[in-house]
Design a protein around this motif. Structure first.
Motif, PDB file in Angstrom:
ATOM      1  N   ASP A 182      15.045   9.533  42.806  1.00 34.09           N
ATOM      2  CA  ASP A 182      16.453   9.241  42.536  1.00 34.09           C
ATOM      3  C   ASP A 182      16.756   7.771  42.839  1.00 34.09           C
ATOM      4  OD1 ASP A 182      19.114  10.399  41.873  1.00 34.09           O
ATOM      5  OD2 ASP A 182      19.594   9.707  43.897  1.00 34.09           O
ATOM      6  N   ARG A 194      13.553  18.960  45.292  1.00 28.24           N
ATOM      7  CA  ARG A 194      14.996  18.687  45.343  1.00 28.24           C
ATOM      8  C   ARG A 194      15.451  18.537  46.795  1.00 28.24           C
ATOM      9  NH1 ARG A 194      17.887  16.308  43.096  1.00 28.24           N
ATOM     10  NH2 ARG A 194      17.289  17.246  41.146  1.00 28.24           N
ATOM     11  N   ASP A 195      15.030  19.470  47.648  1.00 26.93           N
ATOM     12  CA  ASP A 195      15.377  19.394  49.069  1.00 26.93           C
ATOM     13  C   ASP A 195      14.847  18.110  49.688  1.00 26.93           C
ATOM     14  OD1 ASP A 195      16.594  21.876  48.848  1.00 26.93           O
ATOM     15  OD2 ASP A 195      14.928  22.971  49.777  1.00 26.93           O
ATOM     16  N   GLU A 245      16.827  14.989  48.578  1.00 26.79           N
ATOM     17  CA  GLU A 245      18.155  14.983  49.227  1.00 26.79           C
ATOM     18  C   GLU A 245      18.046  14.496  50.669  1.00 26.79           C
ATOM     19  OE1 GLU A 245      21.064  15.266  47.767  1.00 26.79           O
ATOM     20  OE2 GLU A 245      20.061  15.630  45.856  1.00 26.79           O
ATOM     21  N   LYS A 300      17.391  10.713  50.698  1.00 27.01           N
ATOM     22  CA  LYS A 300      18.581   9.895  50.405  1.00 27.01           C
ATOM     23  C   LYS A 300      19.443   9.688  51.648  1.00 27.01           C
ATOM     24  CE  LYS A 300      20.156  12.207  46.764  1.00 27.01           C
ATOM     25  NZ  LYS A 300      20.795  12.553  45.478  1.00 27.01           N
ATOM     26  N   LYS A 301      19.266  10.515  52.671  1.00 22.48           N
ATOM     27  CA  LYS A 301      20.048  10.403  53.900  1.00 22.48           C
ATOM     28  C   LYS A 301      19.390   9.485  54.924  1.00 22.48           C
ATOM     29  CE  LYS A 301      22.044  14.930  53.246  1.00 22.48           C
ATOM     30  NZ  LYS A 301      22.095  16.319  53.687  1.00 22.48           N
TER      31      LYS A 301
END
Length: 135
Positions: free
Chosen positions: A39, A126-127, A130, A133-134
């Protein structure tokens, strides 16, 4: 052609050998694969970098090639761990991407497009992205 496989499996209460037989034609194929979900960082304030990333990753030997999945994100699928690591490092070295790698089963047969593929490895990727990204 249907084939039967006979497997010896332990013994019963009298220690008689037990044999199980199953029909190979009904065996479900399970593929353990590496799914990469990548991403773009800061995509709302910057230009769309997906075409550049697709070009960068385009030469890698993927089972399903990288393609834009949604918005500023790409996904690809490979059975080769070295290829998964190489793809992740290429994206990370560029500095503009969050990378998630999911390892596990994918639904078979594989579709023609990565966007149509599914399975637990896709959920894990996906997990992972995510969480990435944090950080």
């Amino acid at each position: 052609m249907d084939q039967a496989i006979e497997t010896e499996y332990g013994c019963d209460s009298n220690c008689n050998r037990i044999r199980f037989q199953h029909d190979v034609s009904f065996t479900l194929a399970v593929l353990l694969m590496f799914v990469l979900t990548i991403d773009q960082k800061g995509s709302r304030s910057g230009r769309d970098r997906v075409p550049d990333l697709l070009e960068l990753l385009g030469g890698l030997p993927m089972d399903l090639p990288f393609e834009r999945s949604v918005g500023d994100e790409v996904q690809g699928l490979t059975a080769d761990a070295d290829t998964a690591v190489e793809a992740a490092l290429l994206a990370l070295r560029d500095g503009q991407w969050s990378v998630g790698i999911g390892v596990g089963e994918v639904d078979t047969p594989l579709p023609a497009s990565t966007r149509e593929a599914s399975g637990p490895a896709f959920v894990a990727a996906r997990d992972a992205v995510e969480r990435a990204k944090k950080t």
